[in-house]
Write a protein that holds these residues in place. Sequence first.
Motif, mmCIF file in Angstrom:
data_model
loop_
_atom_site.group_PDB
_atom_site.id
_atom_site.type_symbol
_atom_site.label_atom_id
_atom_site.label_comp_id
_atom_site.label_asym_id
_atom_site.label_seq_id
_atom_site.Cartn_x
_atom_site.Cartn_y
_atom_site.Cartn_z
ATOM 1 N N ALA A 11 5.185 -5.381 11.247
ATOM 2 C CA ALA A 11 3.556 -5.417 11.857
ATOM 3 C C ALA A 11 3.308 -4.141 11.817
ATOM 4 O O ALA A 11 2.001 -3.561 11.336
ATOM 5 C CB ALA A 11 3.420 -5.945 13.194
ATOM 6 N N GLU A 12 4.196 -2.959 11.849
ATOM 7 C CA GLU A 12 3.635 -1.489 11.861
ATOM 8 C C GLU A 12 3.192 -1.129 10.393
ATOM 9 O O GLU A 12 2.659 -0.101 10.289
ATOM 10 C CB GLU A 12 4.967 -0.807 12.442
ATOM 11 N N ASP A 13 3.581 -1.906 9.461
ATOM 12 C CA ASP A 13 3.268 -1.820 8.104
ATOM 13 C C ASP A 13 1.809 -2.219 7.678
ATOM 14 O O ASP A 13 1.505 -2.389 6.394
ATOM 15 C CB ASP A 13 4.416 -2.168 7.270
ATOM 16 N N LEU A 14 1.150 -2.701 8.741
ATOM 17 C CA LEU A 14 0.010 -3.782 8.352
ATOM 18 C C LEU A 14 -1.107 -2.991 7.684
ATOM 19 O O LEU A 14 -1.434 -3.615 6.620
ATOM 20 C CB LEU A 14 -0.765 -4.242 9.657
ATOM 21 N N LEU A 17 0.274 -2.515 3.976
ATOM 22 C CA LEU A 17 0.419 -3.487 3.025
ATOM 23 C C LEU A 17 -1.108 -4.182 2.929
ATOM 24 O O LEU A 17 -1.280 -4.717 1.621
ATOM 25 C CB LEU A 17 1.013 -4.782 4.090
ATOM 26 N N GLN A 18 -1.909 -4.177 3.641
ATOM 27 C CA GLN A 18 -3.288 -4.599 3.335
ATOM 28 C C GLN A 18 -3.963 -3.750 2.311
ATOM 29 O O GLN A 18 -4.365 -4.277 1.258
ATOM 30 C CB GLN A 18 -4.351 -4.163 4.799
ATOM 31 N N GLN A 19 -3.839 -2.218 2.251
ATOM 32 C CA GLN A 19 -4.213 -1.538 1.129
ATOM 33 C C GLN A 19 -3.680 -1.651 -0.104
ATOM 34 O O GLN A 19 -4.209 -1.953 -1.173
ATOM 35 C CB GLN A 19 -3.872 0.049 1.483
ATOM 36 N N LEU A 20 -2.275 -2.048 0.045
ATOM 37 C CA LEU A 20 -1.622 -2.347 -1.096
ATOM 38 C C LEU A 20 -1.701 -3.482 -1.888
ATOM 39 O O LEU A 20 -1.876 -3.847 -2.934
ATOM 40 C CB LEU A 20 0.046 -1.989 -0.989
ATOM 41 N N GLY A 21 -1.923 -4.572 -1.091
ATOM 42 C CA GLY A 21 -2.309 -5.936 -1.410
ATOM 43 C C GLY A 21 -3.670 -5.917 -2.119
ATOM 44 O O GLY A 21 -3.804 -6.465 -3.227
ATOM 45 N N LYS A 22 -4.437 -5.351 -1.548
ATOM 46 C CA LYS A 22 -5.910 -5.224 -2.014
ATOM 47 C C LYS A 22 -5.977 -4.499 -3.455
ATOM 48 O O LYS A 22 -6.708 -5.055 -4.271
ATOM 49 C CB LYS A 22 -7.231 -4.389 -0.976
ATOM 50 N N PHE A 46 -6.642 -10.605 2.992
ATOM 51 C CA PHE A 46 -6.086 -9.401 3.595
ATOM 52 C C PHE A 46 -6.648 -8.744 4.723
ATOM 53 O O PHE A 46 -6.471 -7.899 5.147
ATOM 54 C CB PHE A 46 -6.143 -8.156 2.367
ATOM 55 N N ALA A 47 -7.236 -9.667 5.530
ATOM 56 C CA ALA A 47 -7.892 -9.534 6.666
ATOM 57 C C ALA A 47 -6.763 -9.203 7.843
ATOM 58 O O ALA A 47 -5.654 -9.748 7.634
ATOM 59 C CB ALA A 47 -8.694 -10.699 7.317
ATOM 60 N N SER A 48 -6.665 -8.348 8.728
ATOM 61 C CA SER A 48 -5.672 -7.827 9.661
ATOM 62 C C SER A 48 -5.278 -9.145 10.180
ATOM 63 O O SER A 48 -4.030 -9.281 10.226
ATOM 64 C CB SER A 48 -6.475 -6.943 10.729
ATOM 65 N N GLU A 49 -5.902 -10.055 11.007
ATOM 66 C CA GLU A 49 -5.531 -11.064 11.641
ATOM 67 C C GLU A 49 -4.518 -11.937 10.839
ATOM 68 O O GLU A 49 -3.592 -12.348 11.176
ATOM 69 C CB GLU A 49 -6.427 -11.954 12.199
#
Length: 173
Positions: A11-14, A17-22, A46-49
Amino acid sequence: MTSIVLKKASAEDLETLQQLGKETFYETFSKHNSEEEMQKYLAESFASEKLLKELNTVDSRFFIAWEEESPVGYLKVNSGGSQTELQDETSLEIERIYVKSSHQGKKVGQLLFDKALEIARQQSKKYIWLGVWGENKRAVSFYIKNGFTEFDKHIFRLGNDAQTDLMMKKTLD
């Protein structure tokens, strides 16, 4: 190229991971889809929730490929009921392997795939499977080179566009 290190994501990498995924999804598919559909897909997928829920799912695991302090790719694998379709206890799904365009052809994808293979063997799985867009020739070739064969097709929706994914699997020894 400096060495690539794989680290299990939490979860600390959220945000990473969002940026990389997008970024990697956009690099891979934007030239084949409308900007409006891409932005809608990226915002939803890639929404946070949503991503936090995926990170906290017991039978799903993410790994980020790091080159020094820079994330350059990632892997998501699913087993059991977390698999997107087959949900076969004897299989492991590779849901995502994405690598930044700057690092494609530098064996990052192979490192991520090898990690999935290692997990499948540790869990005594009989096969690994995945879905890959049929028009992504580079990815299809990569999976064929790694021993995958096509066994079915399914529809992947990007907005209003229905795209055909090849379903591929590799039987393990």
